[in-house]
Design a protein around this motif. Structure first.
Motif, mmCIF file in Angstrom:
data_model
loop_
_atom_site.group_PDB
_atom_site.id
_atom_site.type_symbol
_atom_site.label_atom_id
_atom_site.label_comp_id
_atom_site.label_asym_id
_atom_site.label_seq_id
_atom_site.Cartn_x
_atom_site.Cartn_y
_atom_site.Cartn_z
ATOM 1 N N LEU A 49 0.834 -1.200 0.000
ATOM 2 C CA LEU A 49 0.000 0.000 0.000
ATOM 3 C C LEU A 49 0.871 1.253 0.000
ATOM 4 C CD1 LEU A 49 -2.700 -1.117 2.603
ATOM 5 C CD2 LEU A 49 -2.956 -0.998 0.125
ATOM 6 N N LYS A 50 1.937 1.236 0.791
ATOM 7 C CA LYS A 50 2.830 2.392 0.905
ATOM 8 C C LYS A 50 3.513 2.676 -0.430
ATOM 9 C CE LYS A 50 4.584 5.048 4.308
ATOM 10 N NZ LYS A 50 3.759 5.742 5.327
ATOM 11 N N VAL A 51 4.055 1.641 -1.047
ATOM 12 C CA VAL A 51 4.777 1.791 -2.313
ATOM 13 C C VAL A 51 3.869 2.329 -3.414
ATOM 14 C CG1 VAL A 51 5.869 0.472 -4.180
ATOM 15 C CG2 VAL A 51 6.555 0.071 -1.816
ATOM 16 N N HIS A 52 2.591 1.939 -3.361
ATOM 17 C CA HIS A 52 1.655 2.362 -4.401
ATOM 18 C C HIS A 52 0.821 3.573 -3.985
ATOM 19 C CE1 HIS A 52 2.697 -1.711 -5.773
ATOM 20 N NE2 HIS A 52 2.415 -1.245 -6.979
ATOM 21 N N ASN A 53 1.331 4.294 -2.977
ATOM 22 C CA ASN A 53 0.726 5.568 -2.555
ATOM 23 C C ASN A 53 -0.763 5.453 -2.235
ATOM 24 O OD1 ASN A 53 3.172 7.109 -2.943
ATOM 25 N ND2 ASN A 53 2.818 6.930 -5.148
ATOM 26 N N PHE A 54 -1.112 4.414 -1.507
ATOM 27 C CA PHE A 54 -2.498 4.246 -1.067
ATOM 28 C C PHE A 54 -2.865 5.423 -0.160
ATOM 29 C CE2 PHE A 54 -5.695 2.393 1.857
ATOM 30 C CZ PHE A 54 -6.612 1.914 0.933
ATOM 31 N N PRO A 55 -3.981 6.087 -0.411
ATOM 32 C CA PRO A 55 -4.355 7.291 0.346
ATOM 33 C C PRO A 55 -4.508 7.012 1.846
ATOM 34 C CG PRO A 55 -5.698 7.071 -1.627
ATOM 35 C CD PRO A 55 -4.957 5.775 -1.475
ATOM 36 N N LEU A 56 -3.945 7.870 2.678
ATOM 37 C CA LEU A 56 -4.006 7.687 4.124
ATOM 38 C C LEU A 56 -5.416 7.882 4.676
ATOM 39 C CD1 LEU A 56 -0.697 9.470 5.243
ATOM 40 C CD2 LEU A 56 -1.167 7.015 5.191
ATOM 41 N N ASP A 182 11.468 -8.038 -4.521
ATOM 42 C CA ASP A 182 11.827 -6.733 -5.087
ATOM 43 C C ASP A 182 12.057 -5.710 -3.977
ATOM 44 O OD1 ASP A 182 11.584 -7.772 -7.618
ATOM 45 O OD2 ASP A 182 9.544 -7.045 -7.925
ATOM 46 N N PHE A 183 11.216 -5.779 -2.965
ATOM 47 C CA PHE A 183 11.335 -4.861 -1.830
ATOM 48 C C PHE A 183 12.641 -5.121 -1.074
ATOM 49 C CE2 PHE A 183 10.500 -3.141 2.370
ATOM 50 C CZ PHE A 183 9.828 -1.962 2.100
ATOM 51 N N LEU A 184 12.976 -6.386 -0.874
ATOM 52 C CA LEU A 184 14.208 -6.765 -0.178
ATOM 53 C C LEU A 184 15.443 -6.291 -0.936
ATOM 54 C CD1 LEU A 184 13.371 -10.421 0.911
ATOM 55 C CD2 LEU A 184 13.930 -8.558 2.450
ATOM 56 N N LEU A 185 15.432 -6.483 -2.242
ATOM 57 C CA LEU A 185 16.579 -6.103 -3.060
ATOM 58 C C LEU A 185 16.845 -4.601 -2.978
ATOM 59 C CD1 LEU A 185 15.918 -8.284 -6.243
ATOM 60 C CD2 LEU A 185 17.577 -8.710 -4.416
ATOM 61 N N LYS A 186 15.776 -3.811 -2.976
ATOM 62 C CA LYS A 186 15.931 -2.364 -2.874
ATOM 63 C C LYS A 186 16.360 -1.958 -1.471
ATOM 64 C CE LYS A 186 12.537 -1.298 -6.481
ATOM 65 N NZ LYS A 186 11.204 -0.703 -6.773
ATOM 66 N N ARG A 187 15.807 -2.632 -0.464
ATOM 67 C CA ARG A 187 16.132 -2.293 0.922
ATOM 68 C C ARG A 187 17.612 -2.512 1.231
ATOM 69 N NH1 ARG A 187 13.573 -2.241 6.009
ATOM 70 N NH2 ARG A 187 11.887 -1.185 4.909
ATOM 71 N N SER A 191 22.097 -7.751 -5.322
ATOM 72 C CA SER A 191 21.540 -8.414 -6.500
ATOM 73 C C SER A 191 21.186 -9.863 -6.166
ATOM 74 C CB SER A 191 22.553 -8.386 -7.643
ATOM 75 O OG SER A 191 23.682 -9.188 -7.332
ATOM 76 N N CYS A 192 20.288 -10.432 -6.961
ATOM 77 C CA CYS A 192 19.859 -11.811 -6.750
ATOM 78 C C CYS A 192 21.016 -12.800 -6.887
ATOM 79 C CB CYS A 192 18.756 -12.176 -7.747
ATOM 80 S SG CYS A 192 17.178 -11.391 -7.413
ATOM 81 N N SER A 193 22.019 -12.436 -7.669
ATOM 82 C CA SER A 193 23.148 -13.338 -7.908
ATOM 83 C C SER A 193 23.950 -13.600 -6.636
ATOM 84 C CB SER A 193 24.069 -12.756 -8.981
ATOM 85 O OG SER A 193 24.627 -11.528 -8.551
ATOM 86 N N ARG A 194 23.747 -12.746 -5.622
ATOM 87 C CA ARG A 194 24.477 -12.901 -4.367
ATOM 88 C C ARG A 194 23.586 -13.421 -3.249
ATOM 89 N NH1 ARG A 194 27.669 -7.681 -2.838
ATOM 90 N NH2 ARG A 194 28.580 -9.198 -1.392
ATOM 91 N N MET A 195 22.405 -13.905 -3.625
ATOM 92 C CA MET A 195 21.447 -14.363 -2.617
ATOM 93 C C MET A 195 21.165 -15.851 -2.750
ATOM 94 S SD MET A 195 18.618 -11.306 -2.637
ATOM 95 C CE MET A 195 17.676 -12.108 -1.346
ATOM 96 N N CYS A 196 20.776 -16.441 -1.631
ATOM 97 C CA CYS A 196 20.293 -17.820 -1.627
ATOM 98 C C CYS A 196 19.059 -17.889 -0.745
ATOM 99 C CB CYS A 196 21.368 -18.774 -1.102
ATOM 100 S SG CYS A 196 20.843 -20.525 -1.120
#
Length: 254
Positions: A49-56, A182-187, A191-196
């Protein structure tokens, strides 16, 4: 894991608890984990909701547990329903109109042990009658280990009920949806290549990792058994599998 220089993040589809509640559970087990290292599907729903600017000024009706309500509040949203509607009943009488809040702009459905006809009707009316109302599912797990002896109906059952009454499909924010990844990668800016992705379920954990393009490790100490993994009908294969989580240290080497 801290001594290895690796970043460890816990991702769960269980929406009944908030991140702070999970952190307290870890601490009670003697494991030092902060809420910033925990990503639950309850948090994912609030962040969507936050990412998509859901109205408060719009409210959110919750078919689910306290975890969703708490994460919504932390994100600045007003959550209705949840556990407080667990004992409410719907009046099925002639000329009886079921009222619902017209300012509800989203319905979030997660695991709800106290689901009832009242909640189903409230959520249904919001989605069908409130213009633009979002239908969000924390996950669609068919079953889950609510006790140590057997599996119980999962959030997917509650989601399916609302799908049936609204004739709509939800936005899924938990595993195996890519939203949380996607949220985790930005946080963490990695990159996914370094994740398991490590988990014990093929259709959520391993598929979650595969959908994101990172490596996957299945542990056979939980839901998935070796016969299930090796069954010819199984189309979800991990990169690696092992018998228990502690084997990770051996796989990593010195």
């Amino acid at each position: 894991m801290d001594g290895t220089g690796k970043k460890l993040v816990f991702v769960t589809n269980n929406s009944t608890k908030s991140r702070s509640q999970y952190a307290k559970k870890f601490q009670s087990l003697g494991i030092s984990v902060t809420q910033d290292e925990i990503f639950s599907s309850s948090f994912a729903a609030a962040m969507f909701l936050k990412v998509h600017n859901f109205p408060l000024d719009k409210k959110v009706y919750v078919i689910g547990g306290e975890g969703i309500i708490e994460e919504l509040q932390l994100a600045g949203y007003t959550g209705l329903g949840g556990p407080v509607d667990g004992k409410k009943t719907a009046e099925l009488k002639p000329d009886c109109l079921f009222e619902h809040d017209k300012s509800v702009g989203a319905v979030v459905v997660g695991l709800d042990p106290n689901i009832n006809y009242y909640k189903l009707q409230y959520g249904t009316l919001c989605i069908r009658e409130n213009p633009g109302c979002l239908f969000i599912a924390t996950n669609r797990d068919a079953v889950g280990h609510m006790t140590n002896l057997q599996e119980w109906p999962g959030a997917g059952c509650m989601v399916a009920a609302i799908c049936g009454s609204t004739e709509k499909e939800p936005i899924v924010v938990g595993k195996p949806s890519t939203f949380m990844m996607d949220f985790l990668l930005k946080r963490f800016n990695i990159s996914c290549s370094r994740m398991c992705m490590v988990g014990d379920r093929l259709d959520t954990d391993i598929l979650f990792g595969r959908n994101a393009g990172c490596r996957t490790l299945l542990v056979l100490s939980g839901v998935t058994t070796l016969p299930t993994l090796q069954d010819p009908s199984n189309k979800i294969q991990p990169d690696y599998y092992t018998s228990k989580v502690s084997d990770i240290f051996e796989l990593m080497g010195p």
